[in-house]
Scaffold this active site. Structure first.
Site, mmCIF file in Angstrom:
data_model
loop_
_atom_site.group_PDB
_atom_site.id
_atom_site.type_symbol
_atom_site.label_atom_id
_atom_site.label_comp_id
_atom_site.label_asym_id
_atom_site.label_seq_id
_atom_site.Cartn_x
_atom_site.Cartn_y
_atom_site.Cartn_z
ATOM 1 C CB CYS A 37 -11.990 -7.925 6.226
ATOM 2 S SG CYS A 37 -11.202 -6.068 6.519
ATOM 3 C CB CYS A 73 -4.102 -9.035 9.777
ATOM 4 S SG CYS A 73 -5.741 -8.385 9.806
ATOM 5 C CB SER A 80 -1.036 -0.042 1.278
ATOM 6 O OG SER A 80 -0.074 -0.075 2.394
#
Length: 346
Positions: free
Chosen positions: A100, A192, A14
């Site tokens: 998610c 995660c 990212s």
């Protein structure tokens, strides 16, 4: 100048995404979503810790883009953590990344972009967008299109994925050249929010009732052992059965109604087909259709015939029997590298 909101986890992907989009002429704003570990401790997970949010802020400063954070911990608990625990309690193998993306990450990005008047949204996923269609990434080993099938048409129409044509090595080279905080960070762990990949401990900590002993039976129905909680097993699993046998034993069935684990030899584990529900189709297509199907995030594309069972479900008949698809995981359909849609294996 077009504007884009980049989901910045603090990781290398990212971070480079924000940099590349700025170089392409976008007005970039980075948004870090506070999911889970941010409220407990720091530095324990790759993309959920306070350290990760701080790294994202540092990266934004280095690259020269604005940055903010958004608290989505309540949504993450309700739409990811609780279904994750409930799924294992019910004998399923849920996929928290899909949950998610569908319920938390991309809705938060889109809502924030709308609130801020930003044109596009972007993430560091390895996948492509071609004419608003989701496609497989150039780096097949890193391809993450599997996790993005539940996105809506509005999300796809505004989504930019600049890493789709790059390899992981190329992305890391960019990060190293910029001396970004995430340049040498190791790969994120599979889940995660689970420390040390010990999902069993995570589930037990939140629901001690899952550790309930029950019978292990063979293919003839004979009791041959005892398990200590069905949550610790998935179809096709070999580990943790703990029963000596002439041939290795694998999980063949999980019966939560009787708290029973059924095991058998390898030949009993393969499956010729599966049923897929909770469909999200990204491309209109007539069924039955011959498509490639991926039934695991790291699995290969499998030729299969996909046909309707009813309006909410399809049957996937594999070209050859496969290692058993796990209920709760996703099956994603592809046609020549384009994601047609997908759903949850039931």
């Amino acid at each position: 100048m077009k504007s884009v909101l980049v989901g910045m986890s603090g990781g290398v992907d990212s971070s480079v995404t924000a940099y590349l989009l700025q170089k392409q002429g976008y007005r970039v704003h980075g948004l870090s979503l506070m999911f889970w570990e941010t409220r407990f401790n720091s530095g324990t997970t790759a993309c959920c810790s306070i350290d990760s949010v701080l790294d994202a802020a540092k990266t934004a400063a280095i690259v020269g883009v604005s940055h903010s954070a958004k608290d989505v911990r309540v949504e993450f608990m309700e739409r990811v953590i609780e279904p994750f625990i409930a799924g294992y309690r019910d004998g399923l193998t849920p996929n928290p990344c899909v949950l998610c993306n569908k319920h938390v990450k991309f809705p938060a990005l889109l809502d924030t972009a709308n609130e801020m008047g930003i044109d596009f949204i972007a993430t560091g996923h390895y996948a492509g967008i071609v004419n608003q269609h989701l496609t497989i990434a150039t780096d097949k080993k890193k391809d993450q299109s599997y996790f993005l099938y539940p996105l809506t048409s509005e999300m796809l129409s505004r989504l930019v994925l600049p890493l789709g044509g790059l390899t992981k090595d190329e992305v890391r080279e960019v990060a190293l050249s910029l001396n970004l905080p995430a340049a040498t960070r190791p790969e994120s762990q599979e889940i995660c929010f689970v420390v040390d990949c010990d999902y069993g401990k995570f589930i037990r900590d939140y629901d001690g009732g899952v550790s309930r002993d029950g019978p292990i039976i063979d293919m003839e129905g004979n009791r041959i052992g005892t398990h200590h909680g069905l949550y610790a097993y998935t179809l096709g699993q070999r580990r943790r059965i703990g029963i000596p046998a002439k041939e290795p034993l694998y999980v063949i069935g999980i019966d939560t109604a009787t708290n029973t684990l059924r095991v058998g030899q390898r030949q009993f584990a393969v499956a010729p087909e599966c049923i897929v529900g909770d469909l999200n189709m990204l491309v209109d297509i007539a069924f039955p259709a011959s498509l490639d199907v991926k039934i695991r995030s790291a699995g290969r594309l499998i030729p299969a015939l996909v046909s309707f069972v009813d309006a909410q479900k399809v049957k996937v008949v594999f070209e050859r029997p496969q290692w058993p698809p796990a209920p709760g995981q996703s099956a994603v359909f592809y046609d020549e590298g384009t994601v047609i849609g997908g759903g949850v294996i039931v």
